[in-house]
Design an enzyme around this catalytic site. Structure first.
Site, short mmCIF file in Angstrom:
data_model
loop_
_atom_site.label_atom_id
_atom_site.label_comp_id
_atom_site.label_asym_id
_atom_site.label_seq_id
_atom_site.Cartn_x
_atom_site.Cartn_y
_atom_site.Cartn_z
N TYR A 31 0.82 -1.20 0.00
CA TYR A 31 0.00 0.00 0.00
C TYR A 31 0.85 1.25 0.00
CZ TYR A 31 1.02 1.00 4.95
OH TYR A 31 1.64 1.31 6.14
N LYS A 147 6.56 -1.91 1.82
CA LYS A 147 5.39 -1.32 2.48
C LYS A 147 4.20 -2.27 2.35
CE LYS A 147 3.40 3.25 3.25
NZ LYS A 147 3.56 3.14 4.70
N GLU A 180 12.31 2.80 14.12
CA GLU A 180 11.36 3.79 13.59
C GLU A 180 10.07 3.71 14.39
OE1 GLU A 180 10.00 3.00 9.56
OE2 GLU A 180 10.19 0.85 9.86
N LEU A 205 11.42 1.61 7.03
CA LEU A 205 10.84 1.95 5.74
C LEU A 205 11.50 3.24 5.26
CD1 LEU A 205 8.48 1.26 3.69
CD2 LEU A 205 7.30 3.17 4.77
#
Ligand code: PDD
Length: 281
Positions: A31, A147, A180, A205
């Protein structure tokens, strides 16, 4: 509201995919989330480049040409009359009888596009206040560079943050370094004024917002280091913030039970937030 599902624009309330969609059964899909700002889809090219990479890594084909996806994304934004908000694009390996092996070649990938408005005023109010983050042991698979819609660890980490008064989780690896956020990239500003964020090729990411902020930092002549930082270093930082399409630059004023700086959004984070849209396409 209107959504796009596999070739058709449908009422959002009626938008549905098949029960045997591989996204539903296996989280076998990817996505993107893009910000819509003053009617513009922010950095769509970079988001579609990353979508292309995610699809490639999982060997899922484009459901239609990239130009067609771009057209549909603009249509969904227009048909929902979104001036400020978010557009969501999801592509899965398609609908096929449940079987772990890839489906036959003739099974087309599924695509869903939705858009919704968000309140710039509410976002500004949140940014003026800052958010708390709650650390969480890194427990995701090593391919967080893709992702994918397989976000269960992120769901659990963020829910834990919420239940401890936070708005975001910060993953911490076994060596004590922050990787993250649950749905954001993590940053600190040291006492010396150096911006620090983890290198993109090291278990995070590659955020589009992160990339834009790095360009902004260079343009502004600020000092920065792309290196891992520890949770301890974050506790002692002058400022902290997170970046994502959904929150742009969001100041962090608390990490676990430790106040960051004076407990108010820092000047560097605030400035980067104010300048952000000058650096986007
Ligand atoms: N999240 N890291 C993770 C784990 C993310 O899920 C995201 C984005 C980011 C920031 O990437 P970008 O700057 O390209 O939005 C970093 C999206 C917005 C989400 O899941 O809602």
């Amino acid at each position: 509201r209107i959504a796009y599902v596999n070739g058709q624009y449908v009422r959002h309330a009626d938008a549905a995919v098949h029960v045997e969609d591989r996204g539903y059964q296996f989280a076998d899909g990817v996505y993107e989330v893009c910000e819509i700002w003053q009617g513009r889809i922010v950095d769509m090219t970079r988001h579609l480049d990353r979508l292309d990479r995610s699809l490639g890594e999982l060997r899922i084909g484009w459901p239609m040409t990239r130009a067609a996806v771009e057209f549909v994304v603009r249509q969904v934004v227009r048909r929902n009359k979104v001036r400020n908000g978010l557009v969501y694009i999801q592509v899965t390996r398609g609908v096929s009888r449940r079987d772990h092996f890839f489906p036959p070649e003739d099974v087309a990938p599924s695509i869903v596009v939705t858009a919704r408005s968000t309140s710039p005023e509410a976002a500004s109010a949140q940014a003026a206040q800052g958010i708390a983050v709650v650390s969480y042991p890194e427990n995701r698979w090593p391919r967080v560079d893709i992702k994918t819609v397989a976000l269960l660890p992120n769901v659990l980490a963020k829910q834990n943050a919420k239940e401890h008064g936070g708005k975001e989780a910060w993953y911490v690896d076994t060596t004590g370094f922050v990787t993250e956020g649950g749905s954001t990239n993590a940053w600190i500003v040291t006492k010396e004024g150096t911006l620090v964020t983890r290198p993109a090729e090291s278990g995070i990411l590659r955020g589009i917002t992160r990339a834009v902020v790095l360009e902004l930092i260079e343009k502004e002549g600020l000092t920065f280091e792309e290196r891992p930082f520890s949770l301890q270093e974050a506790f002692e930082a002058k400022e902290a913030f997170v970046t994502a399409a959904t929150s742009i630059v969001m100041p962090v004023v608390r990490v676990d039970d430790r106040m960051i700086g004076n407990g108010h959004p820092g000047s560097v984070a605030t400035r980067l937030r104010d300048l952000f849209h000058t650096a986007t396409d």
